[in-house]
Scaffold this motif. Structure first.
Motif, PDB file in Angstrom:
ATOM      1  N   ILE A  37       0.928  -1.212   0.094  1.00 24.80           N
ATOM      2  CA  ILE A  37       0.107   0.174   0.093  1.00 24.80           C
ATOM      3  C   ILE A  37       0.792   1.265  -0.007  1.00 24.80           C
ATOM      4  CG2 ILE A  37      -1.790   1.275   1.125  1.00 24.80           C
ATOM      5  CD1 ILE A  37      -2.815  -1.247   2.326  1.00 24.80           C
ATOM      6  N   LEU A  38       0.653   1.983  -1.014  1.00 23.91           N
ATOM      7  CA  LEU A  38       1.278   3.347  -1.097  1.00 23.91           C
ATOM      8  C   LEU A  38       0.637   4.363  -0.034  1.00 23.91           C
ATOM      9  CD1 LEU A  38       1.865   3.651  -4.858  1.00 23.91           C
ATOM     10  CD2 LEU A  38       3.403   2.632  -3.173  1.00 23.91           C
ATOM     11  N   LEU A  39       1.513   4.989   0.655  1.00 23.58           N
ATOM     12  CA  LEU A  39       0.980   6.132   1.561  1.00 23.58           C
ATOM     13  C   LEU A  39       1.672   7.448   1.059  1.00 23.58           C
ATOM     14  CD1 LEU A  39       1.713   4.480   5.104  1.00 23.58           C
ATOM     15  CD2 LEU A  39      -0.362   5.136   4.221  1.00 23.58           C
ATOM     16  N   ASP A  40       0.792   8.309   0.957  1.00 19.64           N
ATOM     17  CA  ASP A  40       1.050   9.869   0.843  1.00 19.64           C
ATOM     18  C   ASP A  40       1.425  10.188  -0.718  1.00 19.64           C
ATOM     19  OD1 ASP A  40       1.207  12.486   2.059  1.00 19.64           O
ATOM     20  OD2 ASP A  40       3.500  12.356   2.048  1.00 19.64           O
ATOM     21  N   ARG A  41       2.487   9.387  -1.244  1.00 24.61           N
ATOM     22  CA  ARG A  41       2.852   9.790  -2.308  1.00 24.61           C
ATOM     23  C   ARG A  41       2.695   8.724  -3.404  1.00 24.61           C
ATOM     24  NH1 ARG A  41       8.290  13.460  -1.317  1.00 24.61           N
ATOM     25  NH2 ARG A  41       7.223  14.899   0.271  1.00 24.61           N
ATOM     26  N   GLY A  42       2.446   8.993  -4.810  1.00 27.53           N
ATOM     27  CA  GLY A  42       2.449   8.050  -5.695  1.00 27.53           C
ATOM     28  C   GLY A  42       3.781   7.494  -6.331  1.00 27.53           C
ATOM     29  N   ILE A  43       3.724   6.645  -7.318  1.00 28.69           N
ATOM     30  CA  ILE A  43       4.699   6.112  -8.179  1.00 28.69           C
ATOM     31  C   ILE A  43       4.521   6.280  -9.509  1.00 28.69           C
ATOM     32  CG2 ILE A  43       5.894   4.933  -6.002  1.00 28.69           C
ATOM     33  CD1 ILE A  43       4.928   2.463  -7.209  1.00 28.69           C
ATOM     34  N   ASP A  44       5.642   5.841 -10.253  1.00 26.91           N
ATOM     35  CA  ASP A  44       5.257   5.873 -11.787  1.00 26.91           C
ATOM     36  C   ASP A  44       5.820   4.656 -12.147  1.00 26.91           C
ATOM     37  OD1 ASP A  44       5.160   6.519 -14.568  1.00 26.91           O
ATOM     38  OD2 ASP A  44       6.915   7.649 -14.785  1.00 26.91           O
ATOM     39  N   VAL A  45       4.866   3.708 -12.370  1.00 33.71           N
ATOM     40  CA  VAL A  45       5.093   2.251 -12.813  1.00 33.71           C
ATOM     41  C   VAL A  45       4.215   1.898 -13.941  1.00 33.71           C
ATOM     42  CG1 VAL A  45       6.198   1.359 -10.665  1.00 33.71           C
ATOM     43  CG2 VAL A  45       3.489   1.449 -11.105  1.00 33.71           C
ATOM     44  N   GLU A  46       4.587   1.191 -14.964  1.00 31.14           N
ATOM     45  CA  GLU A  46       3.674   0.806 -15.973  1.00 31.14           C
ATOM     46  C   GLU A  46       2.709  -0.170 -15.794  1.00 31.14           C
ATOM     47  OE1 GLU A  46       5.864  -0.667 -19.545  1.00 31.14           O
ATOM     48  OE2 GLU A  46       7.127   1.104 -19.844  1.00 31.14           O
ATOM     49  N   ASP A  47       2.963  -1.163 -14.849  1.00 35.11           N
ATOM     50  CA  ASP A  47       2.215  -2.253 -14.370  1.00 35.11           C
ATOM     51  C   ASP A  47       1.624  -1.428 -12.911  1.00 35.11           C
ATOM     52  OD1 ASP A  47       0.832  -4.212 -13.546  1.00 35.11           O
ATOM     53  OD2 ASP A  47       2.608  -5.567 -13.321  1.00 35.11           O
ATOM     54  N   GLU A  48       0.421  -1.186 -12.733  1.00 32.53           N
ATOM     55  CA  GLU A  48      -0.165  -0.868 -11.542  1.00 32.53           C
ATOM     56  C   GLU A  48      -0.629  -1.751 -10.476  1.00 32.53           C
ATOM     57  OE1 GLU A  48      -2.959   2.368 -12.242  1.00 32.53           O
ATOM     58  OE2 GLU A  48      -1.325   3.794 -12.759  1.00 32.53           O
ATOM     59  N   SER A  49      -0.611  -3.118 -11.168  1.00 39.03           N
ATOM     60  CA  SER A  49      -1.239  -3.927 -10.180  1.00 39.03           C
ATOM     61  C   SER A  49       0.268  -4.382  -9.491  1.00 39.03           C
ATOM     62  CB  SER A  49      -1.447  -5.386 -10.994  1.00 39.03           C
ATOM     63  OG  SER A  49      -0.198  -5.680 -11.638  1.00 39.03           O
ATOM     64  N   LEU A  50       1.454  -3.717  -9.380  1.00 38.21           N
ATOM     65  CA  LEU A  50       2.330  -4.026  -8.374  1.00 38.21           C
ATOM     66  C   LEU A  50       2.126  -3.481  -7.028  1.00 38.21           C
ATOM     67  CD1 LEU A  50       5.328  -3.274 -10.962  1.00 38.21           C
ATOM     68  CD2 LEU A  50       4.627  -5.314 -10.184  1.00 38.21           C
ATOM     69  N   THR A  52      -1.147  -2.664  -4.167  1.00 37.45           N
ATOM     70  CA  THR A  52      -2.626  -2.783  -3.909  1.00 37.45           C
ATOM     71  C   THR A  52      -3.452  -1.527  -3.882  1.00 37.45           C
ATOM     72  OG1 THR A  52      -1.966  -4.689  -2.676  1.00 37.45           O
ATOM     73  CG2 THR A  52      -4.355  -3.897  -2.517  1.00 37.45           C
ATOM     74  N   SER A  53      -2.992  -0.529  -3.266  1.00 38.12           N
ATOM     75  CA  SER A  53      -3.745   0.782  -3.173  1.00 38.12           C
ATOM     76  C   SER A  53      -2.934   1.862  -2.571  1.00 38.12           C
ATOM     77  CB  SER A  53      -4.751   0.382  -1.918  1.00 38.12           C
ATOM     78  OG  SER A  53      -5.512   1.720  -1.866  1.00 38.12           O
ATOM     79  N   PHE A  54      -3.564   3.088  -3.116  1.00 41.75           N
ATOM     80  CA  PHE A  54      -2.746   4.299  -2.429  1.00 41.75           C
ATOM     81  C   PHE A  54      -3.729   5.091  -1.570  1.00 41.75           C
ATOM     82  CE2 PHE A  54      -2.460   8.951  -3.314  1.00 41.75           C
ATOM     83  CZ  PHE A  54      -1.482   9.144  -2.709  1.00 41.75           C
ATOM     84  N   ILE A  55      -3.108   5.530  -0.462  1.00 40.15           N
ATOM     85  CA  ILE A  55      -3.629   6.145   0.452  1.00 40.15           C
ATOM     86  C   ILE A  55      -3.218   7.606   0.886  1.00 40.15           C
ATOM     87  CG2 ILE A  55      -4.539   6.321   3.047  1.00 40.15           C
ATOM     88  CD1 ILE A  55      -4.251   3.198   3.302  1.00 40.15           C
ATOM     89  N   GLY A  56      -3.866   8.582   0.374  1.00 41.77           N
ATOM     90  CA  GLY A  56      -3.129   9.842   0.219  1.00 41.77           C
ATOM     91  C   GLY A  56      -4.072  11.020  -0.391  1.00 41.77           C
ATOM     92  N   SER A  57      -3.459  12.002  -0.743  1.00 47.74           N
ATOM     93  CA  SER A  57      -4.299  13.190  -1.149  1.00 47.74           C
ATOM     94  C   SER A  57      -4.271  13.196  -2.742  1.00 47.74           C
ATOM     95  CB  SER A  57      -3.735  14.401  -0.628  1.00 47.74           C
ATOM     96  OG  SER A  57      -3.367  14.792   0.853  1.00 47.74           O
ATOM     97  N   ASP A  58      -5.132  13.905  -3.181  1.00 43.66           N
ATOM     98  CA  ASP A  58      -5.142  14.453  -4.572  1.00 43.66           C
ATOM     99  C   ASP A  58      -4.298  15.491  -4.831  1.00 43.66           C
ATOM    100  OD1 ASP A  58      -5.701  15.034  -7.222  1.00 43.66           O
ATOM    101  OD2 ASP A  58      -7.673  14.195  -7.276  1.00 43.66           O
ATOM    102  N   PHE A  59      -3.072  15.511  -5.094  1.00 37.41           N
ATOM    103  CA  PHE A  59      -2.049  16.635  -5.320  1.00 37.41           C
ATOM    104  C   PHE A  59      -2.659  17.555  -6.391  1.00 37.41           C
ATOM    105  CE2 PHE A  59       0.921  13.361  -3.517  1.00 37.41           C
ATOM    106  CZ  PHE A  59       0.784  13.530  -2.293  1.00 37.41           C
TER     107      PHE A  59
END
Length: 243
Positions: A37-50, A52-59
């Protein structure tokens, strides 16, 4: 993360400083069947199934709200020159706050971002960059947009040392919502706070429990956030601030 994978933990929560470079270790976690689970910030990946979820803000929305409130404060018909204090280069929060702000500002021909430079999310660097902006364009700056409150607080110091009144001569809008910036707005030294709620622990705990119970969780669990404008709203919110 590799240490956690080796320990065969049940879940990994990752708060990434930058967006890129995570594919390999996330693939290792996926192969080990460990949800991330990603917290606070997102990442740049081609396969988003890597993950499960992102918890955080809409920057992006944060940046758009900063621009909308600044335009409300200063008026659509007013000519406004803005300087921008960017966050850490490569951080999703900095990239998205810049994009969201520009989305709205670029729609209004009276508003222009005349300088934009990283202040690295720190008070000291924000002050240093603002000093440089003032040296080159001091008489032309109408507003400051800071990607976080610490840089805004540094800018306030620089503006005062330059001999102008922050919050009056130069309007200030920033993102986060730390107690120090609420005190600055209450004192009339800043104007607009776009909240970025860091209190994500309870939402993470609930997501972890849901996953362990075999439930599906949302791909994006958004934090609850508000916008505060002016002295009265800042003063009213101050007693309940937790960070």
């Amino acid at each position: 993360m590799r240490s956690f994978i080796a320990q065969q933990v049940d879940l990994i929560a990752l708060a990434p400083v930058v967006e890129s470079g995570w594919e390999k270790v996330l693939t290792e976690a996926k192969d080990a069947e460990i949800p991330v689970i990603l917290l606070d910030r997102g990442i740049d990946v081609e396969d988003e199934s890597l993950y499960t979820s992102f918890i955080g803000s809409d920057f992006i929305t944060e940046g758009e709200n900063a621009a909308k409130e600044l335009i409300k404060l200063m008026g659509e018909e007013t000519k406004v020159n803005i300087v921008e204090l960017q966050g850490t280069v490569g951080a999703s929060s900095a990239n998205d706050r810049m994009e969201g702000f520009a989305n709205i500002i670029n729609e209004n021909p009276n508003y222009e971002i005349i300088k934009s430079q990283t202040g690295e999310f720190t008070r000291s660097k924000g002050k240093e960059v603002m000093e440089a902006f003032l040296k080159s364009d001091g008489e032309n700056i109408d507003a400051v947009y800071a990607h976080n409150d610490d840089m805004a607080l540094g800018a306030i110091q620089a503006i005062e040392e330059y001999g102008l009144k922050p919050g009056e001569d130069i309007k200030i809008v920033s993102v986060d919502g730390i107690k120090d910036i609420f005190e600055a707005v209450a004192a009339g030294k800043s104007n607009i706070i776009v909240e970025c709620n860091p209190l994500l622990g309870p939402q993470l705990a609930q997501a972890a429990k849901d996953l362990q119970a075999g439930k599906e969780i949302e791909r994006w669990i958004k934090a609850d956030e508000s916008v505060f404008v002016g002295k009265e709203e800042a003063e009213a919110a101050l007693p309940s601030r937790k960070y």
